[in-house]
Enzyme design. Structure first.
Site, mmCIF file in Angstrom:
data_model
loop_
_atom_site.group_PDB
_atom_site.id
_atom_site.type_symbol
_atom_site.label_atom_id
_atom_site.label_comp_id
_atom_site.label_asym_id
_atom_site.label_seq_id
_atom_site.Cartn_x
_atom_site.Cartn_y
_atom_site.Cartn_z
ATOM 1 N N LYS A 79 0.863 -1.200 -0.102
ATOM 2 C CA LYS A 79 0.057 -0.043 -0.061
ATOM 3 C C LYS A 79 0.968 1.328 0.011
ATOM 4 O O LYS A 79 0.340 2.347 -0.413
ATOM 5 C CB LYS A 79 -0.905 -0.041 1.014
ATOM 6 C CG LYS A 79 -1.840 -1.300 1.258
ATOM 7 C CD LYS A 79 -2.464 -1.754 0.326
ATOM 8 C CE LYS A 79 -3.002 -3.093 0.439
ATOM 9 N NZ LYS A 79 -3.300 -3.583 -0.972
ATOM 10 N N GLU B 246 -1.272 7.247 8.787
ATOM 11 C CA GLU B 246 -2.415 8.057 7.758
ATOM 12 C C GLU B 246 -3.211 8.899 8.949
ATOM 13 O O GLU B 246 -3.657 8.703 9.977
ATOM 14 C CB GLU B 246 -3.189 7.300 7.184
ATOM 15 C CG GLU B 246 -2.896 6.897 5.663
ATOM 16 C CD GLU B 246 -3.939 6.235 4.852
ATOM 17 O OE1 GLU B 246 -5.249 6.109 5.233
ATOM 18 O OE2 GLU B 246 -3.535 5.773 3.835
ATOM 19 N N HIS C 86 -15.832 -4.318 8.104
ATOM 20 C CA HIS C 86 -15.009 -4.427 6.839
ATOM 21 C C HIS C 86 -15.660 -5.553 6.165
ATOM 22 O O HIS C 86 -15.084 -6.143 5.104
ATOM 23 C CB HIS C 86 -13.656 -4.675 7.090
ATOM 24 C CG HIS C 86 -12.949 -3.537 7.789
ATOM 25 N ND1 HIS C 86 -12.933 -2.246 7.722
ATOM 26 C CD2 HIS C 86 -12.467 -3.859 9.297
ATOM 27 C CE1 HIS C 86 -12.425 -1.612 8.684
ATOM 28 N NE2 HIS C 86 -11.847 -2.667 9.639
ATOM 29 N N ARG D 109 -8.385 -7.323 -8.717
ATOM 30 C CA ARG D 109 -9.233 -8.541 -8.566
ATOM 31 C C ARG D 109 -10.580 -7.950 -9.195
ATOM 32 O O ARG D 109 -10.867 -7.066 -9.181
ATOM 33 C CB ARG D 109 -9.325 -9.170 -7.631
ATOM 34 C CG ARG D 109 -9.941 -8.472 -6.454
ATOM 35 C CD ARG D 109 -10.306 -9.550 -5.176
ATOM 36 N NE ARG D 109 -11.099 -8.637 -4.338
ATOM 37 C CZ ARG D 109 -10.655 -7.807 -3.458
ATOM 38 N NH1 ARG D 109 -9.389 -7.560 -3.200
ATOM 39 N NH2 ARG D 109 -11.498 -7.056 -2.743
HETATM 40 C C1 MV4 Z 1 -9.148 4.716 6.993
HETATM 41 C C2 MV4 Z 1 -10.258 5.315 7.788
HETATM 42 C C3 MV4 Z 1 -10.179 6.435 8.579
HETATM 43 N N1 MV4 Z 1 -9.244 7.338 8.000
HETATM 44 N N2 MV4 Z 1 -8.224 5.539 6.797
HETATM 45 C C4 MV4 Z 1 -11.102 0.310 6.447
HETATM 46 C C5 MV4 Z 1 -10.549 -0.663 5.459
HETATM 47 C C6 MV4 Z 1 -9.347 -0.120 4.808
HETATM 48 N N3 MV4 Z 1 -9.293 -0.468 3.653
HETATM 49 C C7 MV4 Z 1 -9.372 1.118 4.849
HETATM 50 N N4 MV4 Z 1 -10.152 1.586 6.175
HETATM 51 C C8 MV4 Z 1 -10.391 2.808 6.587
HETATM 52 N N5 MV4 Z 1 -9.332 3.540 6.310
HETATM 53 C C9 MV4 Z 1 -8.168 6.783 7.342
HETATM 54 N N6 MV4 Z 1 -7.280 7.503 7.122
HETATM 55 C C10 MV4 Z 1 -11.487 4.223 8.033
HETATM 56 C C11 MV4 Z 1 -11.369 3.102 7.282
HETATM 57 C C12 MV4 Z 1 -12.488 2.505 7.781
HETATM 58 C C13 MV4 Z 1 -13.457 1.930 6.696
HETATM 59 C C14 MV4 Z 1 -12.909 2.109 5.326
HETATM 60 C C15 MV4 Z 1 -13.958 1.403 4.417
HETATM 61 C C16 MV4 Z 1 -15.175 0.798 4.599
HETATM 62 C C17 MV4 Z 1 -15.444 0.518 6.031
HETATM 63 C C18 MV4 Z 1 -14.613 1.319 6.687
HETATM 64 C C19 MV4 Z 1 -14.934 1.077 8.204
HETATM 65 C C20 MV4 Z 1 -14.117 1.330 9.270
HETATM 66 C C21 MV4 Z 1 -12.862 2.238 8.832
#
Ligand code: MV4
Length: 502
Positions: free
Chosen positions: A120, A204, A239, A296
């Site tokens: 990433k 982040e 998630h 994918r």
């Molecule tokens: C985040 C975020 C808030 N701030 N990054 C969760 C899965 C991963 N792919 C990225 N995720 C998140 N990253 C920052 N800088 C909040 C999430 C996140 C989230 C993202 C997508 C779908 C559901 C989520 C549930 C909780 C937190």
């Protein structure tokens, strides 16, 4: 025009996605080869493929994840290509390489693109280079606790620690203040090491109340890269997405064009070929931030297919055969709205525990503009070894409101007897006024779950009272003159015991 003829595809997966790929193959006149573990002898993908071969014991680590077995079966069966589906080996660069080394076309991106996007921080460096908006944070894994503390002070709190080789939320930690940083780093590193065999983590800034919106891209071997618009994937629990839709209720044409262009530039810079997804977080002010690239086909791809009319698996096969896409961005048009509900064999009112077992009754929703992508059938026994996704219910409507009405109708039609599923909670989410208004973030489900559970409790009480009244009546006493009319229930047959509401 075709430079790598594909005549027979080994589908290196199971369940609904294996069925989905087999169907695309059949429509293209391509033969399909299924593989199955000992737990999947009776699985639908085995019944539907032209040929099927056993690959070992139920645990995926001894069957669906064994690269050598899959390659050997593909060669023995005379397949010329391998489709990995999603999950299992779909984002495994070593698998893509093993296929190539055996002279098999891997229906997916080049191994180098899989590998690059798997890190990433490497993906973040590409996005930074291109000036694509991104959450402020590090472009390399943090080397030490001291370095992490210094960078954390610059970023500010709260912040997120994420696994460099992670994704999907694993190895992720929210840090609210500096005093929590060291312990959180240790936990994130341990989790990442255990889950991905690599304990590298990066930092982040935290985005509060984000939406998760992703862009579908297609890239051929001839330099065409285009996007098919976005999918809104914010309705999730831990998630695991439950409901996805396209378009997103917050994305307009201008924002779609900007996000799509950003996604295509990242794909080009990464040397991406085939179908892929570029994930973004969107904050409440509608600013979007690049998150990561999924190399994918995604579970939720059907909503994009429904609004664009493009068969993504067909395009994956054509791209793998080195055919040019044959159209450009200006040819992509979006029509109406599509919603997908994931039907999982889980008990949402019993802690969301998996609910394997035999499906004694199954009547899927059908009718106009309703699509069901499923791995289940009546009499099928859901094994306990794999992901709980049973089926996906996808509907299309002329606009979002019509799609919601249609999904409401379709969920009311859907009957699965014998195991617990997520259908009742999906119906409640779709009926929620905030869902209809498009007012939600990734926090939505956690926020409304308590209310959903108490609703279940109320329905249980009603059921108990009804049972008592029925018994009272059976004993010869009069209660109600008429049975109450069906409301949410779309079926009024009720002659077969199995079809009555639980
Ligand atoms: C985040 C975020 C808030 N701030 N990054 C969760 C899965 C991963 N792919 C990225 N995720 C998140 N990253 C920052 N800088 C909040 C999430 C996140 C989230 C993202 C997508 C779908 C559901 C989520 C549930 C909780 C937190």
């Amino acid at each position: 025009m075709t430079m790598r003829a594909i005549t027979k595809v080994l589908v290196a997966n199971r369940g609904e996605i294996a069925v989905r790929v087999i169907r695309a193959c059949r429509e293209q006149g391509i033969a399909s080869v299924a593989v199955f573990s000992e737990a999947d002898r009776e699985a639908l993908h085995v019944l539907m493929a032209d040929e099927a071969y056993p690959i070992g014991p139920p645990p995926a680590t001894e069957s669906y994840l064994v690269i050598d077995k899959l390659v050997a079966v593909a060669k023995a069966a005379g397949a010329d290509a391998v489709h990995p589906g999603y999950g299992f080996l779909a984002e495994n660069a070593a698998f893509a390489e093993a296929c190539a080394a055996a002279g098999l076309v891997f229906v997916g991106p080049p191994p180098a693109a899989i590998r690059a996007m798997g890190d990433k921080t490497a993906a973040r460096r590409i996005a930074r280079e291109l000036g694509v908006p991104m959450v402020p944070g590090t472009l390399e894994p943090v080397a030490s606790d001291a370095e992490a503390r210094a960078i954390a002070r610059e970023i500010g709190f709260p912040l997120m620690i994420k696994a460099a080789m992670g994704g999907g939320g694993k190895g992720m930690r929210l840090v609210r203040q500096e005093s929590e940083l060291e312990a959180a780093l240790r936990m994130a590193r341990n989790e990442a090491g255990a889950a991905f065999g690599d304990s590298a983590v990066y930092l982040e800034r935290y985005v509060a109340e984000p939406r998760h919106i992703e862009v579908q891209i297609l890239a051929d071997r001839h330099g065409t890269v285009l996007h098919l618009g976005e999918r809104e994937c914010s309705i999730q629990r831990r998630h695991q997405k439950l409901i996805e839709e396209s378009p997103s209720p917050v994305v307009d044409a201008a924002m779609r064009a900007r996000m799509g262009e950003a996604a295509c530039r990242i794909a080009r810079a990464a040397g991406y070929v085939n179908a892929g997804t570029v994930e973004f977080l969107v904050d409440p002010e509608k600013n979007f931030y690049f998150l990561e690239v999924n190399t994918r086909l995604q579970v939720e791809h059907p909503v994009t297919e429904m609004v664009t009319g493009i068969d993504l698996v067909r395009e994956q096969l054509r791209i793998a055969a080195e055919e040019p896409l044959g159209y450009s961005q200006a040819d992509i048009a979006w029509r109406g709205a599509a919603i997908e509900c994931r039907i999982n064999a889980e008990d949402p009112f019993g802690g969301w525990l998996p609910s394997p077992g035999t499906i004694t009754g199954l009547r899927a929703a059908t009718g106009p503009w309703v699509r069901e992508d499923s791995g289940a059938y009546e009499g099928y026994t859901v094994p306990r070894f794999y992901d709980t996704l049973l089926a996906k219910l996808i509907v299309w409507g002329a606009d979002r409101g019509a799609a919601i009405d249609r999904m409401t109708r379709a969920l009311a039609e859907y009957r699965i007897v014998g195991i617990r599923t997520t259908i009742p909670v999906l119906a409640q989410i779709v009926a929620h006024e905030d869902f209809r208004a498009g007012r939600f973030s990734t926090q939505f489900l956690d926020r409304i779950m308590p209310a959903l559970t108490s609703e279940r409790g109320r329905l249980r009480s009603v059921a108990v009272i009804a049972a008592v009244l029925a018994e009272y009546e059976r004993l010869g006493h009069r209660t109600l003159p008429e049975p109450p009319p069906a409301t949410q229930d779309a079926w009024r047959l009720g002659h077969r015991r199995g079809w009555r509401r639980a």
